[in-house]
Design an enzyme around this catalytic site. Sequence first.
Site, PDB file in Angstrom:
ATOM      1  N   LEU A  85     -14.638  31.146  54.026  1.00 15.93           N
ATOM      2  CA  LEU A  85     -13.821  29.949  54.178  1.00 15.93           C
ATOM      3  C   LEU A  85     -12.454  30.408  54.659  1.00 15.93           C
ATOM      4  O   LEU A  85     -11.981  31.484  54.281  1.00 15.93           O
ATOM      5  CB  LEU A  85     -13.673  29.207  52.845  1.00 15.93           C
ATOM      6  CG  LEU A  85     -14.932  28.605  52.220  1.00 15.93           C
ATOM      7  CD1 LEU A  85     -14.580  27.959  50.879  1.00 15.93           C
ATOM      8  CD2 LEU A  85     -15.568  27.579  53.141  1.00 15.93           C
ATOM      9  N   ASP A  86     -11.810  29.602  55.492  1.00 20.02           N
ATOM     10  CA  ASP A  86     -10.459  29.925  55.926  1.00 20.02           C
ATOM     11  C   ASP A  86      -9.534  30.004  54.712  1.00 20.02           C
ATOM     12  O   ASP A  86      -9.787  29.400  53.665  1.00 20.02           O
ATOM     13  CB  ASP A  86      -9.936  28.863  56.893  1.00 20.02           C
ATOM     14  CG  ASP A  86     -10.718  28.825  58.191  1.00 20.02           C
ATOM     15  OD1 ASP A  86     -11.297  29.863  58.561  1.00 20.02           O
ATOM     16  OD2 ASP A  86     -10.739  27.752  58.826  1.00 20.02           O
ATOM     17  N   LYS A  87      -8.436  30.699  54.880  1.00 19.96           N
ATOM     18  CA  LYS A  87      -7.469  30.883  53.792  1.00 19.96           C
ATOM     19  C   LYS A  87      -7.093  29.558  53.141  1.00 19.96           C
ATOM     20  O   LYS A  87      -7.069  29.444  51.910  1.00 19.96           O
ATOM     21  CB  LYS A  87      -6.218  31.578  54.336  1.00 19.96           C
ATOM     22  CG  LYS A  87      -5.080  31.700  53.334  1.00 19.96           C
ATOM     23  CD  LYS A  87      -3.854  32.326  53.964  1.00 19.96           C
ATOM     24  CE  LYS A  87      -2.696  32.393  52.978  1.00 19.96           C
ATOM     25  NZ  LYS A  87      -1.479  32.994  53.577  1.00 19.96           N
ATOM     26  N   THR A 142      -8.653  26.646  53.290  1.00 21.61           N
ATOM     27  CA  THR A 142      -9.765  25.763  52.932  1.00 21.61           C
ATOM     28  C   THR A 142     -10.199  26.108  51.509  1.00 21.61           C
ATOM     29  O   THR A 142     -10.376  27.280  51.178  1.00 21.61           O
ATOM     30  CB  THR A 142     -10.950  25.943  53.890  1.00 21.61           C
ATOM     31  OG1 THR A 142     -10.540  25.570  55.210  1.00 21.61           O
ATOM     32  CG2 THR A 142     -12.133  25.077  53.482  1.00 21.61           C
ATOM     33  N   ARG A 193     -12.742  22.263  62.032  1.00 23.91           N
ATOM     34  CA  ARG A 193     -11.391  22.044  62.544  1.00 23.91           C
ATOM     35  C   ARG A 193     -11.418  21.783  64.049  1.00 23.91           C
ATOM     36  O   ARG A 193     -10.745  20.864  64.550  1.00 23.91           O
ATOM     37  CB  ARG A 193     -10.521  23.253  62.211  1.00 23.91           C
ATOM     38  CG  ARG A 193     -10.402  23.513  60.716  1.00 23.91           C
ATOM     39  CD  ARG A 193      -9.829  24.900  60.408  1.00 23.91           C
ATOM     40  NE  ARG A 193      -8.446  25.038  60.875  1.00 23.91           N
ATOM     41  CZ  ARG A 193      -7.774  26.191  60.814  1.00 23.91           C
ATOM     42  NH1 ARG A 193      -8.355  27.285  60.364  1.00 23.91           N
ATOM     43  NH2 ARG A 193      -6.527  26.233  61.246  1.00 23.91           N
TER      44      ARG A 193
END
Length: 320
Positions: A142-144, A146, A247
């Site tokens: 997961l992105d930082k 998210t 995104r």
Amino acid sequence: MDSPIEAESRAWVVGEALHGSRLDRALAEMIPEFSRSYLQQLIEAGAVTQNGVALRKPALKVKAGEHGVIELRPTPQSQAFKPEAIPLQIVFEDPHLMVINKPAGLVVHPAPGNWSGTLLNGLLAYDTQAAQLPRAGIVHRLDKDTSGLMVVARNRATMDALVRLIALREVSRQYVALAHHPWNGPSRRDVDAPIGRDPRNRLRMAVVDLTRHAGKPAKTSIEQLANCEQGCLLRCTLHTGRTHQIRVHLASIGHPLVADELYGGAAAAGLQRQALHACRLAFTHPMTGQSLVFRAPLPDDLQRALQAWGLGYNAKKEDP
């Protein structure tokens, strides 16, 4: 507290076979237990000297017979894969795997700018077996900024099996997203658009034309959960797992995530991080055959954002 790691000085001599080589390549041949990228960092930091003078250019050509000293200093990268006692919100665990509810702001894997304090460091501290696995058992990211659910393997057999399940699209991943602009049209929409590196900005991804640019197929199903004048609350289901997929797809249809400045969003509803939360994770346990379904409630910042926009969300009703 761990004692500091002292630097080690080591002499180097360029042999005939390395005459004319780049300095970084020559050092990598002479000191094979260290990576070339690590040695490049040391060169640029002035840790490689010849007659007391620092050689700071990795591309410098060396000559046979030249000699000097290298100080093998610990660098942030070389020290990245270390256990750190980081609180983990564990939703489920057994001898084979764990499911974790990741908070926003926690980086999953060490990378430039974030060599420590990552989920990987926390996993290494939590489970001694994690050190025996690639990426400490992490099979997806997961992105930082998210938040939400991730599955992590605890042994190699489970890790290989989970990677196969993800590749076969047999791991269901659903997200709740707060996006700009009111939703129009049918309440459900499938975005089937390939994603690759943005040819105009290599720091981000974009929907691309595969006849002109490199990329991979990507598909996201999007459902409207709630609507208001400022924007919309959406449920997004991944059918593929491309970098920044939700995104990019939401931005491509005119609904960038709130506070996702990289893809056209802006801070709103009190949010300073991208409004994306991995709310549901479902798969068949690769070792036991058990059907597993996990749900993570919206974190406080997203709940406050929904209240600010007058939007409602019922997890039990909205998450099938």
